[in-house]
Write an enzyme that holds these catalytic residues in place. Structure first.
Site, short mmCIF file in Angstrom:
data_model
loop_
_atom_site.label_atom_id
_atom_site.label_comp_id
_atom_site.label_asym_id
_atom_site.label_seq_id
_atom_site.Cartn_x
_atom_site.Cartn_y
_atom_site.Cartn_z
N CYS A 1 27.74 17.52 13.70
CA CYS A 1 27.48 18.14 15.00
C CYS A 1 27.17 19.62 14.86
O CYS A 1 28.09 20.44 14.72
CB CYS A 1 28.68 17.92 15.92
SG CYS A 1 28.45 18.71 17.51
N CYS B 1 28.68 21.88 17.55
CA CYS B 1 30.14 22.07 17.45
C CYS B 1 30.47 23.04 16.31
O CYS B 1 31.36 23.87 16.44
CB CYS B 1 30.86 20.76 17.13
SG CYS B 1 30.29 19.34 17.99
N ASP B 2 29.79 22.89 15.19
CA ASP B 2 30.24 23.56 13.95
C ASP B 2 29.31 24.64 13.43
O ASP B 2 29.68 25.35 12.49
CB ASP B 2 30.43 22.50 12.85
CG ASP B 2 31.47 21.46 13.25
OD1 ASP B 2 32.39 21.82 14.00
OD2 ASP B 2 31.35 20.30 12.83
#
Ligand code: NAP
Length: 320
Positions: free
Chosen positions: A134, A137-138
């Site tokens: 992701c 997200c990261d």
């Protein structure tokens, strides 16, 4: 044993739209959230192609709004994971977290799809230590670092473009010499000067220093030679697997695992009274808006099935 008219499995755009429609039809749906409440859109940032938001909307905000809309009309939400289903007779039986049992006159399956993994050594054990599925997200954690994105589809192009905001250097590794991505997404990536390409190259293993990722071992498909591409971050963007394993073979699926609907005009599955919508039954479009549209269809199908008022012969599903 709690009994419900309609139980909806999953809370992505399909499940939540089904919940809005079912609740407004006074079916008092129970929605089982699964392990990623809100679905895949909760791990994205801007959604710019969902109609009604000319300036775009954040994925988590869109999903929160859908959920509030469903709750407003009386949908109930249960945090939990469906561990078993029994569709052999009506009412259908749904087991949540291996202990709570629910009966339902109709079931709507909208469990979506999950990120696929490469299945190479070092991959799963390093999720959170340099391997991710992701970017939104990261990505932030890889500011100023070297990043590899694996895949040749739209997801890989999108993630790669997004990650160039953070990366000192970004390389797309793809197993073939041609990309699967749409032309517009390919062009965007090819015009991004920060992106380097390793095509016709197969990932072999994730390399670490014992604590974090240091490289991706790859094989050149032409020469067969292996080498290590040094990197701190590996983003796996190779598509998704529909979440249908929990159905235990009771619902017909295609070879990949996507639910096959028995009538293209409805959301019917091979079991009359069980309907499927969203990415779990869509290997082709897989968009938030198509998922939401099919969620609406599934709720309307379930309503008609329960009322027994549809001219559609749901049992046709069994004979096809
Ligand atoms: P996809 O189109 O199925 O592409 C998956 C890519 O990963 C392919 O290039 C595939 O290689 C590669 N791959 C699969 N398994 C692999 C493995 N084990 N090892 C190495 N490589 C592997 O999946 P997607 O990119 O997630 O897209 C899915 C759908 O969502 C598409 O319809 C897409 O258009 C849509 N989408 C749209 C957008 C957008 O428009 N903004 C963004 C994301 C996704 P091969 O090509 O060799 O098979």
């Amino acid at each position: 044993m709690e009994k419900r008219k309609v139980i909806i499995l999953g809370t992505g755009p399909a499940g939540l739209t089904a919940a809005i429609y079912a609740a407004r039809a006074n079916l008092e749906p129970l929605v089982i959230e699964g392990d990623q409440p809100g679905g895949q859109l909760t791990i994205t940032t801007d959604v710019e192609n969902f109609p009604g938001f000319p300036d775009g909307i954040l994925g988590p905000e869109l999903m929160e709004n859908m959920r509030k809309q469903a709750e407003k009309f009386g949908a109930a939400f249960l945090s939990g994971w469906v561990t078993a289903v029994d569709f052999s007779q009506r009412p259908f039986k749904i087991t949540v977290d291996e202990e709570k049992q629910y009966d339902a006159e109709a079931v709507i399956i909208s469990t979506g799809a999950s990120a696929k993994m490469l299945g190479i050594p070092g991959e799963t054990e390093n999720i959170g230590h340099g391997v991710s599925t992701c970017a939104t997200c990261d990505g932030f954690f890889f500011r100023g670092k070297r990043i590899i994105v694996v895949g040749g589809g739209d997801s890989a192009m999108e993630e790669a473009n997004f990650l160039t905001k953070f990366a000192s250097e970004l390389t797309i590794v793809h197993r073939r010499s041609t990309l699967r991505a749409s032309k517009v997404m390919q062009d965007r990536a090819r015009n991004n000067s920060k992106i380097k390409w390793e095509l016709d190259t197969t990932p072999i293993s994730v390399q670490t220093d014992g604590a974090k990722v240091t490289g991706l071992e790859v094989k050149d498909n032409q020469t067969g030679e292996t080498r290590v591409l040094e990197t701190e971050g590996i983003f796996v963007a190779i598509g998704h697997q529909p979440n249908t394993a929990f159905l235990g073979g009771q619902i017909d699926v295609d070879p990949v695992g996507y639910i096959t609907r028995t009538d293209p005009l409805t959301t019917a599955t091979n079991i009359p009274g069980v309907f499927a919508c969203g990415d779990v039954a869509d290997a082709h479009y897989r968009q938030a808006i198509t998922a939401a549209g099919s969620g609406c269809q599934a709720a309307m199908d379930a309503e008609k099935f329960i009322e027994g008022s549809s001219s559609h012969d749901w049992s046709l599903s069994l004979s096809k």
